[in-house]
Design an enzyme around this catalytic site. Sequence first.
Site, PDB file in Angstrom:
ATOM      1  N   GLU A 135       0.837  -1.193   0.000  1.00  0.00           N
ATOM      2  CA  GLU A 135       0.000   0.000   0.000  1.00  0.00           C
ATOM      3  C   GLU A 135       0.872   1.244   0.000  1.00  0.00           C
ATOM      4  O   GLU A 135       1.998   1.231   0.483  1.00  0.00           O
ATOM      5  CB  GLU A 135      -0.917  -0.012   1.224  1.00  0.00           C
ATOM      6  CG  GLU A 135      -1.867  -1.188   1.142  1.00  0.00           C
ATOM      7  CD  GLU A 135      -2.816  -1.287   2.324  1.00  0.00           C
ATOM      8  OE1 GLU A 135      -3.749  -2.081   2.242  1.00  0.00           O
ATOM      9  OE2 GLU A 135      -2.618  -0.562   3.310  1.00  0.00           O
ATOM     10  N   CYS A 148       3.636   8.435   1.077  1.00  0.00           N
ATOM     11  CA  CYS A 148       4.165   7.486   2.053  1.00  0.00           C
ATOM     12  C   CYS A 148       4.348   6.151   1.330  1.00  0.00           C
ATOM     13  O   CYS A 148       3.374   5.550   0.882  1.00  0.00           O
ATOM     14  CB  CYS A 148       3.150   7.382   3.199  1.00  0.00           C
ATOM     15  SG  CYS A 148       3.606   6.190   4.441  1.00  0.00           S
ATOM     16  N   CYS A 155       6.284  -6.887   7.282  1.00  0.00           N
ATOM     17  CA  CYS A 155       7.456  -6.496   8.069  1.00  0.00           C
ATOM     18  C   CYS A 155       7.765  -7.633   9.025  1.00  0.00           C
ATOM     19  O   CYS A 155       6.852  -8.239   9.581  1.00  0.00           O
ATOM     20  CB  CYS A 155       7.171  -5.205   8.840  1.00  0.00           C
ATOM     21  SG  CYS A 155       8.609  -4.589   9.752  1.00  0.00           S
ATOM     22  N   CYS A 159       6.261  -5.019  15.813  1.00  0.00           N
ATOM     23  CA  CYS A 159       6.001  -4.030  16.866  1.00  0.00           C
ATOM     24  C   CYS A 159       4.550  -4.244  17.310  1.00  0.00           C
ATOM     25  O   CYS A 159       3.662  -4.415  16.466  1.00  0.00           O
ATOM     26  CB  CYS A 159       6.216  -2.616  16.344  1.00  0.00           C
ATOM     27  SG  CYS A 159       7.918  -2.357  15.798  1.00  0.00           S
ATOM     28  N   CYS A 162       1.526  -2.247  15.788  1.00  0.00           N
ATOM     29  CA  CYS A 162       1.511  -1.976  14.336  1.00  0.00           C
ATOM     30  C   CYS A 162       0.844  -3.096  13.551  1.00  0.00           C
ATOM     31  O   CYS A 162       1.180  -4.271  13.711  1.00  0.00           O
ATOM     32  CB  CYS A 162       2.953  -1.770  13.853  1.00  0.00           C
ATOM     33  SG  CYS A 162       3.073  -1.590  12.063  1.00  0.00           S
ATOM     34  N   GLU A 221      10.367  -2.308   7.053  1.00  0.00           N
ATOM     35  CA  GLU A 221      11.485  -1.627   7.704  1.00  0.00           C
ATOM     36  C   GLU A 221      12.509  -1.297   6.614  1.00  0.00           C
ATOM     37  O   GLU A 221      13.209  -2.183   6.115  1.00  0.00           O
ATOM     38  CB  GLU A 221      12.078  -2.553   8.780  1.00  0.00           C
ATOM     39  CG  GLU A 221      13.407  -2.108   9.357  1.00  0.00           C
ATOM     40  CD  GLU A 221      13.451  -0.643   9.782  1.00  0.00           C
ATOM     41  OE1 GLU A 221      12.635  -0.222  10.602  1.00  0.00           O
ATOM     42  OE2 GLU A 221      14.318   0.103   9.248  1.00  0.00           O
ATOM     43  N   SER A 252      12.191   6.404   7.757  1.00  0.00           N
ATOM     44  CA  SER A 252      11.839   6.102   9.140  1.00  0.00           C
ATOM     45  C   SER A 252      12.300   4.699   9.487  1.00  0.00           C
ATOM     46  O   SER A 252      12.043   3.748   8.750  1.00  0.00           O
ATOM     47  CB  SER A 252      10.315   6.198   9.307  1.00  0.00           C
ATOM     48  OG  SER A 252       9.933   5.779  10.605  1.00  0.00           O
ATOM     49  N   SER A 274      11.521   5.646  15.115  1.00  0.00           N
ATOM     50  CA  SER A 274      10.316   5.238  15.831  1.00  0.00           C
ATOM     51  C   SER A 274      10.710   4.902  17.266  1.00  0.00           C
ATOM     52  O   SER A 274      11.088   3.770  17.553  1.00  0.00           O
ATOM     53  CB  SER A 274       9.705   4.005  15.156  1.00  0.00           C
ATOM     54  OG  SER A 274       9.240   4.346  13.881  1.00  0.00           O
ATOM     55  N   ASN A 351      -3.380   4.841  15.918  1.00  0.00           N
ATOM     56  CA  ASN A 351      -4.449   4.506  14.974  1.00  0.00           C
ATOM     57  C   ASN A 351      -4.871   3.066  15.188  1.00  0.00           C
ATOM     58  O   ASN A 351      -4.066   2.157  14.980  1.00  0.00           O
ATOM     59  CB  ASN A 351      -3.962   4.689  13.541  1.00  0.00           C
ATOM     60  CG  ASN A 351      -3.774   6.153  13.211  1.00  0.00           C
ATOM     61  OD1 ASN A 351      -4.668   6.968  13.407  1.00  0.00           O
ATOM     62  ND2 ASN A 351      -2.595   6.512  12.747  1.00  0.00           N
ATOM     63  N   CYS A 394      -0.950   5.947   9.719  1.00  0.00           N
ATOM     64  CA  CYS A 394       0.250   5.235  10.149  1.00  0.00           C
ATOM     65  C   CYS A 394      -0.095   3.923  10.812  1.00  0.00           C
ATOM     66  O   CYS A 394      -0.932   3.875  11.705  1.00  0.00           O
ATOM     67  CB  CYS A 394       0.976   6.034  11.237  1.00  0.00           C
ATOM     68  SG  CYS A 394       1.782   7.462  10.664  1.00  0.00           S
TER      69      CYS A 394
END
Length: 421
Positions: A135, A148, A155, A159, A162, A221, A252, A274, A351, A394
């Site tokens: 995405e 973005c 990933c 985390c 996430c 990442e 990031s 982060s 979020n 995010c």
Amino acid sequence: MSGLIPPKAGRGMPVIPDLAVSSAPVAAAALPVTAKPTLAGLPRAALAEFLSGHGVPEKEIRMRVGQIWHWLYVRGATGFDEMTNVAKTLRALLDANATLARPEIVREQVSVDGTRKWVLRLPSRTAHDKGAEVECVYIPEKDRGTLCVSSQVGCTLNCSFCHTGTQKLVRNLEVSEIVGQVLVARDRLGDYPGRTPPEGAFVPNDGGRFVSNIVFMGMGEPLYNYENVRDAIGVLTDPEGLQLSRRRITVSTSGVVPEIARLGTDTGTMLAISLHATNDPLRDVLVPINKKYDIAELLQACRNYPGVSNARRITFEYVMLKGVNDSLAEARALVKLLKGIPAKINLIPFNPWPGSIYACSDWERIEKFSDLVFSAGYSSPIRTPRGRDILAACGQLKSDTEKMRARARLMLEEQLALGAE
Ligand code: SAH
Ligand code: SF4
């Protein structure tokens, strides 16, 4: 620093998918995936190699690469027939052996706030790979348009807050797949000379480019796909091509410490970390890579980031999780921790996503946290959640792996066999 976003927006707002003003397949923009490789998104060296491999004389290659480069990245060509200053015989050769396909747009969603999310299908690479999905999100403002981009499918880092980290299928994106996201956005927004944006689209009105800023804050990442991210940044910033400013590109990372210094040296881009916690036991839970590279090591790498200065500050991202990391004692600890580092702090209201175990901090708490950090001398904007209604904010990104899980293991086995990753 109060009042950056309307008070209600911070209150752990539920996800309301039907607020999206449009959500539709965009068949017209998608080029068919074929066995032929795409040249769209390739760096100069790969284009040269392709031409050389197809018998273009060595003495011509530099000039031909320059021509193709211009058509691809300045003019946004989607077919070789547009390349009118390229010899007809070469155009025919290119057409027979390559395409200019971008990642295929599976779905485009437009949020009530103008944010656009594209679900993109990547070309399949092996027999069981029916095309992984990533995405990419466009966030327009009056004076800039931020894209973005994703650097990996899924990933590996898990985390705990996430959504992307819950995705099983993971692979690195190729350079052309990273650059391809920018091309898709520019295609859809009409961000090329002589083209216009779709009817009613929200784009910057400052006369500049519609895609002016890039953040590597989508899926994945970036520093676990270092070489491809570096080479993609090379294509994005090429002065004869896409011409994006290095200072308008932010990478990031969750804290892959060994790669941070060379990112600065090789790319000169802006860095975002982060952070999300001010002590190791909590960061071990929220951002598990912390068990490998702890806060002290991470901050040392930040102090040493090539080019860091008050004019080029490092952004520290801090997700506001209710009752987890949002006490005022933690705000004070954050200020203490970052002492001496040219920094800005982005407070990100959490979020929510289906199945997440956290809640967003109360709005009053986010403001108090922000005020405390601000009065210590740090810029501490609260990042306005954008595109929440289309799950584009995010950490909400995740491709539709439920359908893909059965194939995931087979694909990974094939990739291992090929030594692809
Ligand atoms: N993997 C990289 C880049 C992608 S994540 C990284 O972790 O830095 C982009 C940012 O969104 C990171 O700061 C990440 O911690 C944050 N994020 C992830 N999930 C989130 C969520 N549910 N709510 C708010 N921010 C989130
Ligand atoms: Fe991966 Fe970043 Fe999500 Fe962590 S926050 S799981 S590193 S994408």
